[in-house]
Motif scaffolding. Structure first.
Motif, PDB file in Angstrom:
ATOM      1  N   ALA A  75       0.827  -1.205   0.000  1.00 40.23           N
ATOM      2  CA  ALA A  75       0.000   0.000   0.000  1.00 40.23           C
ATOM      3  C   ALA A  75       0.861   1.255   0.000  1.00 40.23           C
ATOM      4  O   ALA A  75       0.606   2.199  -0.751  1.00 40.23           O
ATOM      5  N   ARG A  76       1.891   1.254   0.841  1.00 43.77           N
ATOM      6  CA  ARG A  76       2.778   2.421   0.905  1.00 43.77           C
ATOM      7  C   ARG A  76       3.554   2.605  -0.395  1.00 43.77           C
ATOM      8  O   ARG A  76       3.700   3.721  -0.897  1.00 43.77           O
ATOM      9  N   SER A  77       4.036   1.494  -0.946  1.00 45.01           N
ATOM     10  CA  SER A  77       4.793   1.569  -2.202  1.00 45.01           C
ATOM     11  C   SER A  77       3.903   2.023  -3.354  1.00 45.01           C
ATOM     12  O   SER A  77       4.308   2.849  -4.171  1.00 45.01           O
ATOM     13  N   GLY A  78       2.697   1.488  -3.413  1.00 46.16           N
ATOM     14  CA  GLY A  78       1.769   1.888  -4.462  1.00 46.16           C
ATOM     15  C   GLY A  78       1.412   3.353  -4.362  1.00 46.16           C
ATOM     16  O   GLY A  78       1.362   4.063  -5.377  1.00 46.16           O
ATOM     17  N   GLY A  79       1.172   3.813  -3.159  1.00 50.72           N
ATOM     18  CA  GLY A  79       0.867   5.229  -2.965  1.00 50.72           C
ATOM     19  C   GLY A  79       2.016   6.113  -3.400  1.00 50.72           C
ATOM     20  O   GLY A  79       1.823   7.148  -4.048  1.00 50.72           O
ATOM     21  N   ALA A  80       3.237   5.699  -3.053  1.00 56.41           N
ATOM     22  CA  ALA A  80       4.421   6.477  -3.438  1.00 56.41           C
ATOM     23  C   ALA A  80       4.585   6.525  -4.957  1.00 56.41           C
ATOM     24  O   ALA A  80       4.933   7.566  -5.529  1.00 56.41           O
ATOM     25  N   LEU A  81       4.316   5.405  -5.627  1.00 56.94           N
ATOM     26  CA  LEU A  81       4.418   5.378  -7.091  1.00 56.94           C
ATOM     27  C   LEU A  81       3.374   6.278  -7.734  1.00 56.94           C
ATOM     28  O   LEU A  81       3.667   6.993  -8.705  1.00 56.94           O
ATOM     29  N   ALA A  82       2.146   6.249  -7.215  1.00 52.47           N
ATOM     30  CA  ALA A  82       1.081   7.091  -7.772  1.00 52.47           C
ATOM     31  C   ALA A  82       1.421   8.569  -7.602  1.00 52.47           C
ATOM     32  O   ALA A  82       1.195   9.379  -8.514  1.00 52.47           O
ATOM     33  N   VAL A  83       1.961   8.926  -6.448  1.00 53.86           N
ATOM     34  CA  VAL A  83       2.350  10.321  -6.203  1.00 53.86           C
ATOM     35  C   VAL A  83       3.493  10.718  -7.123  1.00 53.86           C
ATOM     36  O   VAL A  83       3.476  11.781  -7.750  1.00 53.86           O
ATOM     37  N   ALA A  84       4.508   9.849  -7.232  1.00 51.12           N
ATOM     38  CA  ALA A  84       5.658  10.147  -8.083  1.00 51.12           C
ATOM     39  C   ALA A  84       5.245  10.275  -9.547  1.00 51.12           C
ATOM     40  O   ALA A  84       5.716  11.167 -10.268  1.00 51.12           O
ATOM     41  N   GLY A  85       4.361   9.390  -9.996  1.00 54.63           N
ATOM     42  CA  GLY A  85       3.896   9.453 -11.376  1.00 54.63           C
ATOM     43  C   GLY A  85       3.127  10.725 -11.671  1.00 54.63           C
ATOM     44  O   GLY A  85       3.323  11.358 -12.724  1.00 54.63           O
ATOM     45  N   THR A  86       2.258  11.118 -10.756  1.00 56.36           N
ATOM     46  CA  THR A  86       1.491  12.346 -10.941  1.00 56.36           C
ATOM     47  C   THR A  86       2.411  13.563 -10.945  1.00 56.36           C
ATOM     48  O   THR A  86       2.224  14.494 -11.734  1.00 56.36           O
ATOM     49  N   ALA A  87       3.418  13.560 -10.091  1.00 57.77           N
ATOM     50  CA  ALA A  87       4.387  14.653 -10.065  1.00 57.77           C
ATOM     51  C   ALA A  87       5.164  14.713 -11.381  1.00 57.77           C
ATOM     52  O   ALA A  87       5.449  15.804 -11.910  1.00 57.77           O
ATOM     53  N   ALA A  88       5.498  13.559 -11.938  1.00 59.54           N
ATOM     54  CA  ALA A  88       6.211  13.523 -13.208  1.00 59.54           C
ATOM     55  C   ALA A  88       5.367  14.124 -14.329  1.00 59.54           C
ATOM     56  O   ALA A  88       5.887  14.818 -15.224  1.00 59.54           O
ATOM     57  N   LEU A  89       4.069  13.896 -14.299  1.00 60.39           N
ATOM     58  CA  LEU A  89       3.180  14.477 -15.308  1.00 60.39           C
ATOM     59  C   LEU A  89       3.156  16.003 -15.204  1.00 60.39           C
ATOM     60  O   LEU A  89       3.132  16.707 -16.217  1.00 60.39           O
ATOM     61  N   LEU A  90       3.164  16.496 -13.978  1.00 58.43           N
ATOM     62  CA  LEU A  90       3.205  17.944 -13.765  1.00 58.43           C
ATOM     63  C   LEU A  90       4.494  18.524 -14.364  1.00 58.43           C
ATOM     64  O   LEU A  90       4.460  19.524 -15.093  1.00 58.43           O
ATOM     65  N   VAL A  91       5.618  17.888 -14.054  1.00 56.98           N
ATOM     66  CA  VAL A  91       6.906  18.353 -14.570  1.00 56.98           C
ATOM     67  C   VAL A  91       6.933  18.289 -16.094  1.00 56.98           C
ATOM     68  O   VAL A  91       7.444  19.198 -16.766  1.00 56.98           O
ATOM     69  N   ALA A  92       6.363  17.233 -16.658  1.00 61.27           N
ATOM     70  CA  ALA A  92       6.352  17.074 -18.113  1.00 61.27           C
ATOM     71  C   ALA A  92       5.567  18.188 -18.795  1.00 61.27           C
ATOM     72  O   ALA A  92       5.950  18.647 -19.886  1.00 61.27           O
ATOM     73  N   GLU A  93       4.479  18.630 -18.179  1.00 58.18           N
ATOM     74  CA  GLU A  93       3.716  19.744 -18.762  1.00 58.18           C
ATOM     75  C   GLU A  93       4.589  20.993 -18.863  1.00 58.18           C
ATOM     76  O   GLU A  93       4.633  21.657 -19.907  1.00 58.18           O
ATOM     77  N   LEU A  94       5.288  21.305 -17.797  1.00 55.86           N
ATOM     78  CA  LEU A  94       6.141  22.494 -17.799  1.00 55.86           C
ATOM     79  C   LEU A  94       7.335  22.314 -18.726  1.00 55.86           C
ATOM     80  O   LEU A  94       7.764  23.263 -19.407  1.00 55.86           O
ATOM     81  N   ALA A  95       7.871  21.096 -18.793  1.00 59.99           N
ATOM     82  CA  ALA A  95       9.014  20.825 -19.659  1.00 59.99           C
ATOM     83  C   ALA A  95       8.648  20.876 -21.130  1.00 59.99           C
ATOM     84  O   ALA A  95       9.530  20.997 -21.994  1.00 59.99           O
ATOM     85  N   SER A  96       7.369  20.795 -21.442  1.00 60.91           N
ATOM     86  CA  SER A  96       6.916  20.855 -22.834  1.00 60.91           C
ATOM     87  C   SER A  96       7.085  22.240 -23.450  1.00 60.91           C
ATOM     88  O   SER A  96       7.266  22.374 -24.669  1.00 60.91           O
TER      89      SER A  96
END
Length: 198
Positions: A75-96
């Motif tokens: 549960a903790r690992s899955g939550g961390a992955l979901a948070v990290a993935g969502t953060a990566a999407l945010l960064v990708a928008e700005l990096a575009s």
């Protein structure tokens, strides 16, 4: 705060997907990274989308920190992955933004595209993991208990839709999943810790 953020971010994401798919008239060829937007509009859209991702990130963080998915390592690992993935999407928008005038096959767009793919995959896997642990934890009942797993399944499928004309629809459905997650978090029928109510 967490639930409301997920609701607003999810609803905005769903609406933007529908608008892009059914309303927006492309201003540039589909070989351009900024497609369907012209350069200046693309910058504004990326900034707005980054705000959507930030709202969703707050909601996902609240879900991951709650007792809903359970307290196991998965549960903790899955939550961390979901948070990290969502953060990566945010960064990708700005990096575009710096690559708005380049074609899809250029180096910069290829790197940012890979970041979008990685973020989507991490988010999907994270929600698949927390979806399974949510079912086992039994904190949510009824339709709520299936929302994290459905979000994980759809987000993982979204990786395959990225190179198709159905991407905007896929993003819209992703937004609806996040909206439902927020509604589930906000429901008085949910048993949560003080952290989720913060």
């Amino acid at each position: 705060m967490y639930a409301l953020s997920a609701i607003v971010g999810g609803a905005a994401t769903a609406l933007s997907g529908a608008l892009v798919q059914f309303v927006v008239t492309p201003s540039v060829p589909d070989t351009m990274w900024s497609y369907p937007w012209a350069g200046d509009t693309f910058v504004l859209v990326c900034l707005v989308y980054a705000v959507f991702h930030a709202l969703v990130l707050v909601g996902v963080l609240g879900f991951a920190r709650s007792d809903v998915p359970g307290t196991s390592r998965a549960a903790r690992s899955g939550g961390a992955l979901a948070v990290a993935g969502t953060a990566a999407l945010l960064v990708a928008e700005l990096a575009s933004i710096p690559f708005r005038s380049e074609t899809l096959d250029a180096g910069g767009p290829a790197v940012v595209g890979a970041l979008f793919g990685l973020g989507t995959l991490l988010t999907g896997v994270g929600f698949l993991m927390t979806g399974v642990t949510t079912l086992k934890a039994g904190v949510w009942q009824g339709w709520r208990r299936y929302v994290p797993l459905a979000t994980g399944v759809w987000t993982t499928l979204l990786v395959g839709l990225a190179a198709t004309t159905s991407l905007a629809v896929g993003v819209g459905v992703y937004g609806l999943c996040l909206l439902l997650l927020g509604v589930a978090m906000r429901s008085p029928a949910v048993t949560t810790t003080a952290r989720i109510a913060a």
